[in-house]
Design an enzyme around this catalytic site. Structure first.
Site, PDB file in Angstrom:
ATOM      1  N   SER A  16       0.809  -1.231   0.000  1.00 46.58           N
ATOM      2  CA  SER A  16       0.000   0.000   0.000  1.00 46.58           C
ATOM      3  C   SER A  16       0.841   1.280   0.000  1.00 46.58           C
ATOM      4  O   SER A  16       0.516   2.217  -0.744  1.00 46.58           O
ATOM      5  CB  SER A  16      -0.970   0.002   1.184  1.00 46.58           C
ATOM      6  OG  SER A  16      -1.910  -1.014   1.017  1.00 46.58           O
ATOM      7  N   LYS A  63      -9.571  -4.712  11.393  1.00 44.44           N
ATOM      8  CA  LYS A  63     -10.691  -4.122  10.645  1.00 44.44           C
ATOM      9  C   LYS A  63     -11.977  -4.017  11.474  1.00 44.44           C
ATOM     10  O   LYS A  63     -12.750  -3.091  11.294  1.00 44.44           O
ATOM     11  CB  LYS A  63     -10.956  -4.925   9.361  1.00 44.44           C
ATOM     12  CG  LYS A  63      -9.819  -4.802   8.337  1.00 44.44           C
ATOM     13  CD  LYS A  63     -10.107  -5.567   7.066  1.00 44.44           C
ATOM     14  CE  LYS A  63      -8.862  -5.609   6.192  1.00 44.44           C
ATOM     15  NZ  LYS A  63      -9.066  -6.317   4.936  1.00 44.44           N
ATOM     16  N   ASP A  99     -12.683  -3.053   0.361  1.00 45.52           N
ATOM     17  CA  ASP A  99     -12.356  -4.434  -0.058  1.00 45.52           C
ATOM     18  C   ASP A  99     -13.486  -5.015  -0.899  1.00 45.52           C
ATOM     19  O   ASP A  99     -13.249  -5.711  -1.884  1.00 45.52           O
ATOM     20  CB  ASP A  99     -12.176  -5.344   1.173  1.00 45.52           C
ATOM     21  CG  ASP A  99     -10.858  -5.107   1.894  1.00 45.52           C
ATOM     22  OD1 ASP A  99      -9.888  -4.686   1.232  1.00 45.52           O
ATOM     23  OD2 ASP A  99     -10.803  -5.352   3.119  1.00 45.52           O
TER      24      ASP A  99
HETATM   25  N1  LIG Z   1      -6.332  -9.222  -2.127  1.00 41.00           N
HETATM   26  C1  LIG Z   1      -6.769  -8.398  -1.209  1.00 41.00           C
HETATM   27  O1  LIG Z   1      -6.975  -7.210  -1.476  1.00 41.00           O
HETATM   28  C2  LIG Z   1      -7.055  -8.900   0.175  1.00 41.00           C
HETATM   29  C3  LIG Z   1      -7.810  -8.097   1.043  1.00 41.00           C
HETATM   30  C4  LIG Z   1      -8.071  -8.575   2.334  1.00 41.00           C
HETATM   31  C5  LIG Z   1      -7.547  -9.832   2.728  1.00 41.00           C
HETATM   32  N2  LIG Z   1      -6.809 -10.586   1.866  1.00 41.00           N
HETATM   33  C6  LIG Z   1      -6.295 -11.928   2.272  1.00 41.00           C
HETATM   34  O2  LIG Z   1      -7.413 -12.709   2.694  1.00 41.00           O
HETATM   35  C7  LIG Z   1      -6.948 -13.778   3.510  1.00 41.00           C
HETATM   36  C8  LIG Z   1      -7.915 -14.023   4.655  1.00 41.00           C
HETATM   37  O3  LIG Z   1      -7.950 -12.904   5.511  1.00 41.00           O
HETATM   38  P1  LIG Z   1      -9.054 -12.796   6.656  1.00 41.00           P
HETATM   39  O4  LIG Z   1      -8.759 -11.541   7.393  1.00 41.00           O
HETATM   40  O5  LIG Z   1     -10.415 -12.983   6.107  1.00 41.00           O
HETATM   41  O6  LIG Z   1      -8.677 -14.037   7.580  1.00 41.00           O
HETATM   42  P2  LIG Z   1      -9.447 -14.579   8.832  1.00 41.00           P
HETATM   43  O7  LIG Z   1     -10.467 -13.594   9.283  1.00 41.00           O
HETATM   44  O8  LIG Z   1      -8.410 -15.025   9.774  1.00 41.00           O
HETATM   45  O9  LIG Z   1     -10.270 -15.867   8.247  1.00 41.00           O
HETATM   46  C9  LIG Z   1      -9.683 -17.045   8.068  1.00 41.00           C
HETATM   47  C10 LIG Z   1     -10.723 -18.049   7.470  1.00 41.00           C
HETATM   48  O10 LIG Z   1      -9.975 -18.997   6.774  1.00 41.00           O
HETATM   49  C11 LIG Z   1     -10.251 -20.298   7.292  1.00 41.00           C
HETATM   50  N3  LIG Z   1      -8.981 -21.033   7.257  1.00 41.00           N
HETATM   51  C12 LIG Z   1      -7.780 -20.619   7.705  1.00 41.00           C
HETATM   52  N4  LIG Z   1      -6.838 -21.538   7.433  1.00 41.00           N
HETATM   53  C13 LIG Z   1      -7.479 -22.548   6.780  1.00 41.00           C
HETATM   54  C14 LIG Z   1      -7.047 -23.792   6.235  1.00 41.00           C
HETATM   55  N5  LIG Z   1      -5.774 -24.184   6.309  1.00 41.00           N
HETATM   56  N6  LIG Z   1      -7.951 -24.575   5.628  1.00 41.00           N
HETATM   57  C15 LIG Z   1      -9.251 -24.181   5.552  1.00 41.00           C
HETATM   58  N7  LIG Z   1      -9.723 -23.038   6.058  1.00 41.00           N
HETATM   59  C16 LIG Z   1      -8.838 -22.219   6.669  1.00 41.00           C
HETATM   60  C17 LIG Z   1     -10.799 -20.104   8.688  1.00 41.00           C
HETATM   61  O11 LIG Z   1     -11.611 -21.223   9.024  1.00 41.00           O
HETATM   62  P3  LIG Z   1     -12.073 -21.518  10.565  1.00 41.00           P
HETATM   63  O12 LIG Z   1     -13.215 -20.591  10.841  1.00 41.00           O
HETATM   64  O13 LIG Z   1     -12.461 -22.957  10.535  1.00 41.00           O
HETATM   65  O14 LIG Z   1     -10.865 -21.260  11.422  1.00 41.00           O
HETATM   66  C18 LIG Z   1     -11.570 -18.788   8.502  1.00 41.00           C
HETATM   67  O15 LIG Z   1     -12.837 -19.032   7.963  1.00 41.00           O
HETATM   68  C19 LIG Z   1      -5.522 -13.396   3.927  1.00 41.00           C
HETATM   69  O16 LIG Z   1      -4.638 -14.226   3.214  1.00 41.00           O
HETATM   70  C20 LIG Z   1      -5.405 -11.941   3.494  1.00 41.00           C
HETATM   71  O17 LIG Z   1      -4.067 -11.615   3.153  1.00 41.00           O
HETATM   72  C21 LIG Z   1      -6.562 -10.138   0.591  1.00 41.00           C
END
Ligand SMILES: NC(=O)c1ccc[n+]([C@@H]2O[C@H](COP(=O)([O-])OP(=O)(O)OC[C@H]3O[C@@H](n4cnc5c(N)ncnc54)[C@H](OP(=O)(O)O)[C@@H]3O)[C@@H](O)[C@H]2O)c1
Length: 263
Positions: A16, A63, A99
């Site tokens: 960013s 967030k 997002d």
């Molecule tokens: N491209 C972009 O602009 C952008 C923007 C925002 C975020 N992101 C990316 O989005 C990703 C997720 O972020 P978040 O904040 O949403 O994470 P989060 O709130 O921690 O959510 C994680 C989710 O993933 C599941 N999970 C984690 N590890 C897993 C595995 N090995 N197998 C299956 N399910 C798994 C969890 O399941 P459980 O509920 O069972 O634990 C939960 O539902 C990150 O990699 C982040 O960098 C990208």
């Protein structure tokens, strides 16, 4: 001098600052965008005020805290319950979520999508599911465990865990989990993913700048695939425009920021 920044933990990897500083420079604006590691959620708003930031982006894991602490939350962020963009309006802090729309811009290249399957139920899944729903795309959530599904159920979406899921056909399969970010894991069992991919048109992974196991598998099914780069780009374009009250053309901001990705 206008000051901006990204708040998160960790933030060292964030692209960013490069995106926003290049745009500030291109428009000859006297401003600077920095990185701020926020270790304690309670220090997020004090940091914003002490440094008298004009605007900020918020990333993992703050967030929801940002959402709760804003003086006002506008737009789709109200429904998502998470804020990734803070904008100063006098002494008040206004929260937005870019997002969601950033993601929607990113999937425009897939053509018409009637239904989608969202893998994961975290913060990113909330933003994606709410915008899909708003745009009239039938959305199903599939998560490893049940505990985070209430938000989606309360918003009227079909929610399943790996144990309760029966495979249907979905146009787009979206990985919002961090599976594959720092490991070789798939976001759901491989056999299930193979069946889903056989029936899908496209696959989208929010993780960017790497070919995750999810996208590698989708590629073997010759699906249209996309990683999270475009989502990141578009959320940044939208955030920049909020920082400057839509003074600049989105297309111009986008082309400046797009160059950073190709450097
Ligand atoms: N491209 C972009 O602009 C952008 C923007 C925002 C975020 N992101 C990316 O989005 C990703 C997720 O972020 P978040 O904040 O949403 O994470 P989060 O709130 O921690 O959510 C994680 C989710 O993933 C599941 N999970 C984690 N590890 C897993 C595995 N090995 N197998 C299956 N399910 C798994 C969890 O399941 P459980 O509920 O069972 O634990 C939960 O539902 C990150 O990699 C982040 O960098 C990208």
């Amino acid at each position: 001098m206008l000051l901006f920044g990204i708040f998160g933990n960790p933030v060292t990897h964030s692209i960013s600052p490069r995106l926003h500083n290049a745009t500030l420079n291109a428009f000859n604006l006297k401003g600077c965008y920095g990185r701020f590691a926020i270790l304690e959620p309670s220090s997020l708003f004090p940091t914003f005020h002490t440094l008298y930031l004009k605007g900020a982006n918020v990333t993992v894991p703050h967030k929801e805290v940002a959402f709760q602490g804003c003086d006002e939350v506008r737009g789709i962020a109200q429904k998502i319950g998470a804020v990734n963009t803070l904008v100063r309006e006098g002494s008040r802090v206004i929260g937005y979520n870019t997002d969601a729309l950033g993601f929607y811009h990113a999937i425009s290249s897939f053509g018409q999508i009637k239904n989608a399957l969202v893998l994961g139920a975290g913060g990113t899944a909330k933003a994606i599911a709410i915008i899909l729903q708003e745009k009239g795309i039938e959305t199903t959530i599939l998560n490893r465990s049940a505990s985070r599904l209430h938000f989606f159920e309360n918003n009227g979406m079909t929610c399943k865990t790996w144990d309760t899921f029966t495979c249907n056909a979905y146009d787009l399969i979206i990985n919002t989990t961090s599976a594959g970010l720092k490991d070789e894991e798939l976001p759901c069992p491989e056999a299930l993913l193979n069946t889903l991919f056989e029936r899908a048109k496209g696959a989208f992974d929010v993780i960017y700048n790497q070919q995750t196991p999810f996208l590698k598998l989708a590629n073997t099914h010759k699906l249209t695939c996309k990683d999270g780069k475009e989502m990141l780009l578009h959320q940044a374009v939208l955030a920049f425009n909020l920082f400057f009250d839509h003074r600049f053309e989105a297309e111009r901001i986008e082309s400046i920021m797009r160059e950073i990705f190709t450097l």
